[in-house]
Design an enzyme around this catalytic site. Structure first.
Site, short mmCIF file in Angstrom:
data_model
loop_
_atom_site.label_atom_id
_atom_site.label_comp_id
_atom_site.label_asym_id
_atom_site.label_seq_id
_atom_site.Cartn_x
_atom_site.Cartn_y
_atom_site.Cartn_z
N ARG A 1 -4.02 11.11 4.37
CA ARG A 1 -2.85 11.95 4.40
C ARG A 1 -2.08 11.82 3.17
O ARG A 1 -1.66 12.95 2.66
CB ARG A 1 -2.02 11.63 5.67
N LYS B 1 0.57 -1.15 0.06
CA LYS B 1 0.03 0.08 0.02
C LYS B 1 0.90 1.09 -0.26
O LYS B 1 0.45 2.06 -0.93
CB LYS B 1 -0.85 0.03 1.17
N ASN B 2 1.75 1.15 0.85
CA ASN B 2 2.43 2.64 1.11
C ASN B 2 3.51 2.85 -0.01
O ASN B 2 4.05 4.02 -0.13
CB ASN B 2 3.27 2.38 2.48
N ASP C 1 5.00 0.05 12.22
CA ASP C 1 3.90 -0.45 11.59
C ASP C 1 3.65 -1.64 12.02
O ASP C 1 2.56 -2.43 11.74
CB ASP C 1 3.55 -0.11 9.86
N ARG D 1 -8.56 0.01 4.60
CA ARG D 1 -7.52 0.76 4.18
C ARG D 1 -6.36 0.26 3.65
O ARG D 1 -5.67 0.66 2.56
CB ARG D 1 -7.05 2.05 4.95
N ARG E 1 1.74 14.49 13.33
CA ARG E 1 2.16 14.19 11.93
C ARG E 1 2.37 15.61 11.32
O ARG E 1 1.37 15.54 9.98
CB ARG E 1 1.15 13.25 11.20
N PRO E 2 3.14 16.37 11.57
CA PRO E 2 3.27 17.79 10.71
C PRO E 2 3.84 17.49 9.19
O PRO E 2 4.27 16.25 9.10
CB PRO E 2 4.48 18.55 11.58
N VAL E 3 3.75 18.30 8.16
CA VAL E 3 4.52 18.11 7.10
C VAL E 3 5.26 19.32 6.90
O VAL E 3 5.71 19.73 5.57
CB VAL E 3 3.39 18.20 5.96
N ASP E 4 6.22 19.87 7.99
CA ASP E 4 7.00 20.89 7.90
C ASP E 4 8.26 20.45 6.94
O ASP E 4 8.72 21.42 6.06
CB ASP E 4 7.42 21.34 9.26
N LEU E 5 8.70 19.11 7.21
CA LEU E 5 10.05 18.84 6.42
C LEU E 5 9.55 18.83 4.85
O LEU E 5 10.52 19.00 4.07
CB LEU E 5 10.35 17.39 6.84
N CYS F 1 -3.49 13.04 13.03
CA CYS F 1 -4.29 11.62 12.94
C CYS F 1 -4.01 10.98 14.06
O CYS F 1 -3.38 11.55 15.21
CB CYS F 1 -3.76 10.85 11.72
C1 EPZ Z 1 4.78 6.66 6.34
O1 EPZ Z 1 4.32 7.74 7.18
C2 EPZ Z 1 3.95 5.70 6.63
N1 EPZ Z 1 2.64 6.07 5.61
C3 EPZ Z 1 3.46 5.12 7.77
O2 EPZ Z 1 2.43 4.15 7.73
C4 EPZ Z 1 4.65 4.61 8.68
O3 EPZ Z 1 4.27 4.39 10.09
C5 EPZ Z 1 5.53 5.71 8.65
O4 EPZ Z 1 6.05 6.23 7.18
C6 EPZ Z 1 6.98 5.42 9.23
O5 EPZ Z 1 7.46 4.27 8.62
C7 EPZ Z 1 2.70 6.02 4.26
O6 EPZ Z 1 3.58 5.75 3.49
C8 EPZ Z 1 1.57 6.59 3.59
P1 EPZ Z 1 7.32 9.87 8.49
P2 EPZ Z 1 4.87 9.36 7.23
O7 EPZ Z 1 7.21 11.00 7.83
O8 EPZ Z 1 5.82 9.22 5.83
C9 EPZ Z 1 7.51 13.13 11.86
C10 EPZ Z 1 0.37 3.04 7.89
O9 EPZ Z 1 -0.25 2.30 8.88
N2 EPZ Z 1 7.41 14.30 10.87
O10 EPZ Z 1 8.45 8.88 8.43
O11 EPZ Z 1 4.00 10.04 7.51
C11 EPZ Z 1 6.26 12.56 11.79
O12 EPZ Z 1 5.08 13.19 12.77
C12 EPZ Z 1 0.97 4.37 7.95
O13 EPZ Z 1 0.52 2.48 6.82
C13 EPZ Z 1 7.45 15.75 11.05
O14 EPZ Z 1 7.66 15.90 12.15
O15 EPZ Z 1 5.73 8.95 8.16
C14 EPZ Z 1 6.54 11.04 12.56
O16 EPZ Z 1 6.70 11.31 14.06
C15 EPZ Z 1 1.05 4.88 9.29
N3 EPZ Z 1 7.49 16.46 10.01
C16 EPZ Z 1 7.95 11.04 12.11
O17 EPZ Z 1 8.47 12.35 11.62
C17 EPZ Z 1 7.26 15.94 8.61
O18 EPZ Z 1 7.31 16.72 7.75
C18 EPZ Z 1 8.30 9.92 10.99
O19 EPZ Z 1 7.08 10.27 10.10
C19 EPZ Z 1 7.23 14.73 8.26
C20 EPZ Z 1 7.33 13.80 9.40
#
Ligand code: EPZ
Length: 428
Positions: A96, A22-23, A310, A402, A125-129, A120
């Protein structure tokens, strides 16, 4: 809304084919926006999340065709032109990862308006990066009324981007934008998940020039345009890991086919430590557990190649029945223990302090009504239900739909007593 009813106690025996990830699939679908030629994705999972994204892509101008190919389900995505560079809150809040259309839209059209995804159930889960990386590539970003307004009228340009911590989504999003940027982009402290390598392989097949995906340093040399082509989605390592844990919790012997054991090495090592027999096979892995009780094992979640967040909820469900005490530390998301009170309803003995859960193994779980809170939490309740005495009913199954394709069918083919109950569930 549907529920899933499980009568626990059956030993699992047989084989389970693993679907495409999925991811990975949803990022590959977003990649199709980068070209005016058709992209054919094979080994596609058919899931609520891929349907959500298809709905959004159609609004942006993509023709999405789902078909049965010789090797199973496939999806052809073709965007001759972007007819709208707008992704509404209603579409992005449902999933998202829809946010990841922002980068491709800017790269292809020079502008976009995409809703911020919001929080969520597993964390803020911010998107600042993501936004900082797009700015580094030359996009001008404004945030207003919950929307990102992005402009890059003269196109994006390569940059050196060092992530302060590892983010899967930000790494993928940056790749999706950088492939069409002028010049070279370097990503430092990039995420190394197999889904990132899969995305880079697909983009390279389309004509991109990406080196180092799967390591912490990725180099992208921008190209003027991308072509279409065919790409097979990498097998879903989280689905594979989930069924490995299901086999371990019930005992018996299950072969997972069409999967890559090396992608779940951190989990498999923990299963071996707990007393499970793990045997690699040519197309996956075999999981066997005898009648003896499992041992407790400690786990810390980490970005790949560490133990996947996950798979944390599923492994916790397993540890509720192991002998002794297991400490499970979650380091990726700040609120990913929503399954704990639900597991407790089945008789699990778990206490949580901050990011750490202490699981004291009990002799048996007892079936109960429980509620799913997110995708992976829901499946941990299914796993616990497979081992519990009597009937467990999991409510809010839409979370499961999902990300798990034909879950009841795959488990019941191996002897589980599991069925879907159609219809109303209790009001929240
Ligand atoms: C992906 O989420 C996966 N989702 C998640 O799976 C998975 O748990 C996660 O990676 C970690 O492996 C998808 O691929 C759709 P991150 P993602 O950016 O990309 C913080 C599932 O059940 N962060 O690696 O959103 C964030 O809040 C889902 O299938 C910021 O602070 O994860 C988290 O604490 C759930 N700012 C950490 O980084 C940002 O801009 C890692 O998140 C981005 C992230």
């Amino acid at each position: 809304m549907d529920r899933i009813a499980i009568v626990g106690g059956a030993t699992l025996e047989g084989s389970i084919p693993i679907s495409g990830a999925k991811n990975s699939a949803i990022k590959l679908m977003a990649a199709s926006l980068l070209t005016d030629a058709p992209l054919r994705l094979t080994n596609m999972p058919r899931l609520a999340d891929t349907r959500f994204l298809a709905r959004l892509l159609r609004r942006l101008g993509t023709e999405v065709t789902e078909q049965d190919g010789v090797d199973g389900p496939e999806t052809v995505l073709h965007t001759p032109e972007i007819v709208s560079a707008f992704a509404s809150y209603d579409l992005v809040r449902q999933m998202r990862a829809s946010f990841n259309v922002l980068g491709p839209l800017i790269a292809r059209t020079g502008h976009a308006k995409v809703s911020l995804p919001g929080g969520c159930s597993i964390g803020a889960r911010p998107v600042d990066l993501h936004l900082k990386a797009l700015e580094a590539l030359g996009a001008h970003i404004d945030l207003n009324e919950g929307y990102v307004y992005a402009q890059a009228p003269r196109g994006l340009k390569g940059a050196r981007i060092e992530f302060p911590f590892v983010s899967v989504g930000a790494t993928e999003h940056t790749l999706l934008a950088a492939v069409l940027a002028r010049g070279e982009t370097t990503l430092l402290n990039a995420a190394q998940e197999p889904e990132i390598e899969d995305l880079a392989n697909c983009l390279n097949m389309m004509g991109a020039r990406i080196e180092g995906a799967g390591t912490a340093t990725i180099r992208v040399t921008g190209v003027d345009r991308l072509a279409g082509g065919d790409h097979a989605v990498v097998p879903d390592r989280i689905e594979a890991g989930t069924y490995a844990v299901a086999a371990a919790v019930t005992g018996g012997c299950v072969r997972l086919t069409n999967c890559r054991a090396e992608h779940i090495q951190a989990l498999l090592s923990k299963l071996v430590e707990a007393g499970v027999e793990v045997t690699p096979t040519p197309d996956g892995v075999q999981i066997r557990r005898g009648p003896e009780r499992l041992r407790s094992v400690d786990v810390v979640t980490d970005p790949y190649p560490g133990f996947a967040t996950d798979l944390q909820a599923q492994f916790m469900a397993l540890m509720t029945l192991a002998a002794g005490e297991s400490v499970i530390r979650e380091t990726v998301f700040e609120n990913r223990f929503m399954h704990v009170p639900e597991l407790a309803r089945l008789g699990a003995d778990i206490t949580v302090h901050g990011g750490e859960a202490r699981v004291r193994g009990v002799e048996a779980l007892n079936g109960a009504q429980v509620m799913a809170t997110d995708l992976r939490a829901s499946v941990s309740l299914v796993i616990a239900g497979l081992a519990a005495r009597g009937e467990t009913v999991v409510h809010r199954v839409y979370h499961l739909d999902r990300g798990f394709e034909r879950l009841e069918e795959k488990l019941s083919n191996c002897g589980a007593d599991i069925r879907r109950l159609k219809g109303e569930e209790d009001a929240a």
